[in-house]
Design a protein around this motif. Structure first.
Motif, PDB file in Angstrom:
ATOM      1  N   GLY A   1       0.784  -1.224   0.000  1.00 33.08           N
ATOM      2  CA  GLY A   1       0.000   0.000   0.000  1.00 33.08           C
ATOM      3  C   GLY A   1       0.815   1.272   0.000  1.00 33.08           C
ATOM      4  N   ILE A   2       2.127   1.200  -0.201  1.00 30.20           N
ATOM      5  CA  ILE A   2       2.977   2.386  -0.174  1.00 30.20           C
ATOM      6  C   ILE A   2       3.240   2.847  -1.596  1.00 30.20           C
ATOM      7  CG2 ILE A   2       5.235   3.285   0.497  1.00 30.20           C
ATOM      8  CD1 ILE A   2       5.319   1.228   2.717  1.00 30.20           C
ATOM      9  N   VAL A   3       2.996   4.106  -1.882  1.00 31.37           N
ATOM     10  CA  VAL A   3       3.299   4.663  -3.189  1.00 31.37           C
ATOM     11  C   VAL A   3       4.794   4.884  -3.292  1.00 31.37           C
ATOM     12  CG1 VAL A   3       2.921   6.615  -4.730  1.00 31.37           C
ATOM     13  CG2 VAL A   3       1.045   5.775  -3.323  1.00 31.37           C
ATOM     14  N   MET A   4       5.392   4.406  -4.372  1.00 32.45           N
ATOM     15  CA  MET A   4       6.827   4.573  -4.560  1.00 32.45           C
ATOM     16  C   MET A   4       7.147   6.040  -4.794  1.00 32.45           C
ATOM     17  SD  MET A   4       8.063   1.499  -4.321  1.00 32.45           S
ATOM     18  CE  MET A   4       9.658   1.500  -5.126  1.00 32.45           C
ATOM     19  N   GLY A   5       8.189   6.550  -4.102  1.00 35.39           N
ATOM     20  CA  GLY A   5       8.583   7.937  -4.259  1.00 35.39           C
ATOM     21  C   GLY A   5       8.258   8.758  -3.024  1.00 35.39           C
ATOM     22  N   ALA A   6       8.823   9.986  -2.970  1.00 36.29           N
ATOM     23  CA  ALA A   6       8.610  10.877  -1.831  1.00 36.29           C
ATOM     24  C   ALA A   6       7.203  11.451  -1.877  1.00 36.29           C
ATOM     25  CB  ALA A   6       9.644  12.001  -1.850  1.00 36.29           C
ATOM     26  N   PRO A   7       6.412  11.358  -0.798  1.00 35.81           N
ATOM     27  CA  PRO A   7       5.016  11.817  -0.837  1.00 35.81           C
ATOM     28  C   PRO A   7       4.850  13.257  -1.300  1.00 35.81           C
ATOM     29  CG  PRO A   7       5.398  10.515   1.134  1.00 35.81           C
ATOM     30  CD  PRO A   7       6.732  10.695   0.480  1.00 35.81           C
ATOM     31  N   SER A   8       5.665  14.185  -0.794  1.00 36.27           N
ATOM     32  CA  SER A   8       5.478  15.612  -1.102  1.00 36.27           C
ATOM     33  C   SER A   8       5.746  15.940  -2.569  1.00 36.27           C
ATOM     34  CB  SER A   8       6.383  16.464  -0.220  1.00 36.27           C
ATOM     35  OG  SER A   8       5.994  16.374   1.124  1.00 36.27           O
ATOM     36  N   TYR A   9       6.399  15.043  -3.291  1.00 34.86           N
ATOM     37  CA  TYR A   9       6.750  15.287  -4.690  1.00 34.86           C
ATOM     38  C   TYR A   9       6.062  14.288  -5.627  1.00 34.86           C
ATOM     39  CZ  TYR A   9      10.139  18.202  -2.358  1.00 34.86           C
ATOM     40  OH  TYR A   9      10.703  19.153  -1.546  1.00 34.86           O
ATOM     41  N   THR A  10       4.984  13.676  -5.146  1.00 35.08           N
ATOM     42  CA  THR A  10       4.240  12.685  -5.922  1.00 35.08           C
ATOM     43  C   THR A  10       3.046  13.337  -6.594  1.00 35.08           C
ATOM     44  OG1 THR A  10       4.904  10.913  -4.419  1.00 35.08           O
ATOM     45  CG2 THR A  10       2.986  10.508  -5.792  1.00 35.08           C
ATOM     46  N   ALA A  11       2.931  13.195  -7.894  1.00 32.87           N
ATOM     47  CA  ALA A  11       1.853  13.817  -8.654  1.00 32.87           C
ATOM     48  C   ALA A  11       0.498  13.259  -8.221  1.00 32.87           C
ATOM     49  CB  ALA A  11       2.060  13.581 -10.148  1.00 32.87           C
ATOM     50  N   PRO A  12      -0.569  14.070  -8.349  1.00 35.15           N
ATOM     51  CA  PRO A  12      -1.901  13.632  -7.894  1.00 35.15           C
ATOM     52  C   PRO A  12      -2.349  12.308  -8.489  1.00 35.15           C
ATOM     53  CG  PRO A  12      -1.922  15.974  -8.396  1.00 35.15           C
ATOM     54  CD  PRO A  12      -0.586  15.462  -8.832  1.00 35.15           C
ATOM     55  N   GLU A  13      -2.110  12.101  -9.775  1.00 41.23           N
ATOM     56  CA  GLU A  13      -2.583  10.858 -10.393  1.00 41.23           C
ATOM     57  C   GLU A  13      -1.869   9.646  -9.804  1.00 41.23           C
ATOM     58  OE1 GLU A  13       0.446  12.849 -13.141  1.00 41.23           O
ATOM     59  OE2 GLU A  13      -1.308  13.427 -11.947  1.00 41.23           O
ATOM     60  N   ARG A  14      -0.605   9.797  -9.445  1.00 40.97           N
ATOM     61  CA  ARG A  14       0.115   8.691  -8.829  1.00 40.97           C
ATOM     62  C   ARG A  14      -0.341   8.481  -7.391  1.00 40.97           C
ATOM     63  NH1 ARG A  14       5.618   8.868  -8.187  1.00 40.97           N
ATOM     64  NH2 ARG A  14       5.425   6.625  -7.950  1.00 40.97           N
ATOM     65  N   ALA A  15      -0.677   9.582  -6.688  1.00 40.51           N
ATOM     66  CA  ALA A  15      -1.210   9.450  -5.327  1.00 40.51           C
ATOM     67  C   ALA A  15      -2.530   8.692  -5.317  1.00 40.51           C
ATOM     68  CB  ALA A  15      -1.390  10.837  -4.709  1.00 40.51           C
ATOM     69  N   ARG A  16      -3.272   8.757  -6.439  1.00 38.12           N
ATOM     70  CA  ARG A  16      -4.518   8.002  -6.561  1.00 38.12           C
ATOM     71  C   ARG A  16      -4.273   6.550  -6.941  1.00 38.12           C
ATOM     72  NH1 ARG A  16      -6.339  12.914  -9.067  1.00 38.12           N
ATOM     73  NH2 ARG A  16      -5.738  12.061 -11.107  1.00 38.12           N
ATOM     74  N   GLY A  17      -3.025   6.194  -7.218  1.00 37.41           N
ATOM     75  CA  GLY A  17      -2.720   4.831  -7.614  1.00 37.41           C
ATOM     76  C   GLY A  17      -2.768   4.604  -9.103  1.00 37.41           C
ATOM     77  N   GLU A  18      -2.907   5.674  -9.886  1.00 35.93           N
ATOM     78  CA  GLU A  18      -2.958   5.539 -11.338  1.00 35.93           C
ATOM     79  C   GLU A  18      -1.537   5.417 -11.902  1.00 35.93           C
ATOM     80  OE1 GLU A  18      -5.054   8.965 -12.678  1.00 35.93           O
ATOM     81  OE2 GLU A  18      -6.862   8.503 -11.516  1.00 35.93           O
TER      82      GLU A  18
END
Length: 652
Positions: free
Chosen positions: A172-189
């Motif tokens: 369940g962890i998005v790869m990459g630094a949270p503060s620099y993660t694009a919205p679409e990737r934060a949604r899991g896209e």
């Protein structure tokens, strides 16, 4: 692992970097006799054998894709090897400093200098995208600025566009630094080329502002802010304002293109020959991305002034004013009383002027690793100070053994990702820490060793909170979990349907727990199982909460740049601290309850709770202040944030 030989060829020399998913070493290639950078990737301990095999195969595949890139702005990937079952990526070693190190040491960059760096990074991204390779981890710590080169490093989680592999790992962890993660990737896209451009915009924001455009007490809160909020205002971007705003549009289809960004960056950097055609082209791009006027940062939108109300009496003939000594004296007294705010007793509790005004003085600066410090906490007896941060470590100073700056910090290691928060148990014997890896670790303060670990199945854990008797530990994240400290088992979960609960804090007395999520601030009685009481509905995220020592008042602060004080019993708003220039990251009451400390951007405001006036302001000037804590005697305030240091302020 110092001086270890990896894959029989690469001798590790020194650690030069650490991120959320890897450690980077300077190493020596024994065969080719050259220095290289060796990146060791973390495999979370809860991964199954199948997940580990899948992760290794994906790492090898993506590293080989990145190795195809040859560009002066890209760190070259030489090799990918496996050592003791862990994948390592061997890359070109580029001497220099990262952009994050430069900003921490020198402060925010001038727009022209930031534009020159951004243009080089953009060139590297365009070259990678032309080969179908996405970086997926563009951030200040991956931009290396050397004497004659600016390079984009760490293609360790890069992938080919449209290639296999999820944006979100199995835990369940998005790869990459949270503060620099694009919205679409934060949604899991899936990531697209525009995702890297969004991250570049966030990196440029950090370069000129010295702080992040989005932040939160944990990864979940940061992602929620990215998905629902607007970036913090860029007050120092100048000619880069249009670039930052254009690249950080939430919808990838509406985002500024790489060509448009290159046009404006080159213009801001002054790195091209001027011509009428170039000027016209730049002007067209700038006009396209010019945004409507916003309210001045730190102030609310002001409506047009209304006409002055007319008197119901008939106007008198105009006469020359008669000024007497008595009237001047009266006017002076009125102005003086207004300045002291003692003219109306109804606006001020009796004798509030007797509250001593603190005179903060910087007493010590404690180095706290190579990354942002996310939380600080004093032990109940004031004999220990803990700090957690992005470098995955917990630092513990012995404040009873003389001046803390002369006492080396004990390093507690047990988290595989950034550590979001720390709290001491009421008896001071235990330190609890929660991390982005979903692990909550209990440490014996005396022995400095971990003796228990709670798992949240990989869901990031925010700052934990002990109940007043120390029997229950609350952790926040995708839900608030209550743990029985004695049995080390979860006893209850407090999710609200459709809502992520991002922070939780126990009242200092009784069994009341306050939670803040994406929709509301609620109060729970954890000794029973009734539905919670909603204190207030939310229109923006709450970054931090704190109870007053008597438990009667709850302070909340967050994305709307406002701190509010709530009467816990009456369930009503009692006071509002005037709006801050940026997001409120932390709030804390002094032990006597008379002072409320509020951290926003680079400053900490000390607010007199009784008189409802500002008592003092600390200007850290070292990047965003993310964490604050009062010592138990109220004489010291600890502050920490982006510059990888803890500062101790003497308040008396």
């Amino acid at each position: 692992m110092r001086e270890s030989l990896i894959a029989g060829q690469y001798l590790l020399i020194e650690q030069i970097g650490r991120g959320g998913f890897a450690v980077v070493w300077r190493a020596r290639d024994d065969r080719l006799r050259r220095d290289v950078a060796a990146k060791q990737l973390f495999l979370p301990p809860h991964f199954t054998e199948e997940q580990r095999r899948e992760h290794r195969e994906r790492t090898f595949r993506e590293a080989r894709s990145a190795a195809r890139l040859t560009h002066p702005g890209v760190v070259t990937v030489h090799d990918v090897v496996e050592h003791d079952g862990v994948p390592w990526i061997i890359m070109e070693y580029v001497p220099g400093r990262t952009l994050s190190q430069i900003v921490r040491m020198e402060g925010p960059l001038a727009p022209a200098r930031a534009a020159r760096i951004g243009l080089r990074v953009l060139d590297a991204l365009r070259a990678a995208h032309a080969h179908g390779v996405l970086h997926r981890d563009v951030k200040p710590s991956n931009v290396i600025v050397g004497d004659d080169r600016v390079v984009l490093g760490d293609f360790g989680i890069a992938r080919t566009e449209g290639g296999a592999g999820d944006e979100i790992t199995g835990n369940g962890i998005v790869m990459g630094a949270p503060s620099y993660t694009a919205p679409e990737r934060a949604r899991g896209e899936p990531a697209v080329a525009a995702s890297d451009l969004w991250s570049l915009g966030a990196t440029l924001f950090y370069a000129v502002e010295g702080r992040r455009a989005f932040s939160g007490p944990n990864a979940n809160a940061t992602f929620h802010a990215i998905l629902t909020g607007e970036p913090a205002p860029a007050r120092h971007a100048g000619p880069l304002r249009a670039v930052v705003d254009g690249l950080m549009r939430r919808d990838p289809a509406e985002r500024m293109t790489a060509g448009e960004a290159a046009e404006l960056l080159a213009d801001a950097a002054g790195e091209r020959a001027s011509s009428a055609a170039t000027a016209r082209r730049t002007r067209r791009v700038r006009e396209k991305w010019r945004e409507p006027t916003r309210p001045t940062p730190g102030t609310a939108a002001v409506p047009p002034p209304r006409p002055a109300a007319r008197s119901v009496r008939s106007p008198r003939p105009r006469r020359r004013p008669v000024v007497t000594v008595a009237s001047l004296t009266t006017l002076a007294l009125l102005l003086l009383s207004n300045g002291l705010r003692v003219d109306d007793p109804r606006r001020r509790p009796t004798a509030s002027y007797r509250t001593p005004v603190p005179r903060p003085r910087l007493a010590a600066t404690l180095p706290a690793g190579g990354g942002e410090v996310l939380d600080v906490a004093f032990s109940p007896d004031g004999r220990a100070l803990a700090a957690t941060g992005q470098d995955h470590a917990v630092r513990l100073w012995n404040t009873a053994a003389g001046h803390p700056s002369a006492t080396p910090a004990a390093l507690l290691t047990g988290h595989g990702h950034p550590v979001a928060g720390a709290v001491f148990s009421p008896d001071g014997r235990t330190l609890a820490t929660g991390g982005y890896d979903g692990r909550v670790v209990l440490w014996n303060v005396h022995t400095r060793r971990a003796f228990a670990t709670f798992g949240t199945h990989g869901r990031g854990a925010g700052a934990p909170s002990f109940s007043p008797d120390g029997a229950v530990l609350a952790t926040s994240g995708d839900a608030v979990r209550l743990w029985d400290v004695g049995t080390r088992r979860t006893t209850r979960s407090l999710p609200d349907p459709g809502e992520t609960l991002l922070s939780a804090v126990f009242a200092p007395r009784g069994r009341t727990l306050a939670t803040a999520g994406s929709r509301a601030v609620r109060l729970w009685d954890v000794s029973a199982r009734p539905r919670p009481t909603t204190l207030t509905r939310l229109t923006s995220l709450v970054g931090d909460m704190a109870f007053s020592p008597d438990g009667r008042t709850l302070a909340t602060g967050g994305d709307d740049r406002t701190v509010r004080l709530w009467d816990v019993r009456g369930r009503r708003l009692t006071a509002t601290v005037p709006r801050f220039a940026g997001r409120v990251n932390a709030v804390a009451f002094s032990p006597d309850g008379r002072t409320l400390a509020c951290a926003s951007d680079e400053t900490v405001l000390l607010w007199n709770v009784r008189s409802r006036t500002a008592a003092a302001r600390l200007d850290a000037r070292t990047g965003t202040v993310d964490a604050i804590a009062f010592s138990p005697d109220g004489r010291t305030l600890a502050t920490a944030g982006d510059d990888a240091a803890v500062r101790l302020w003497d308040l008396h």
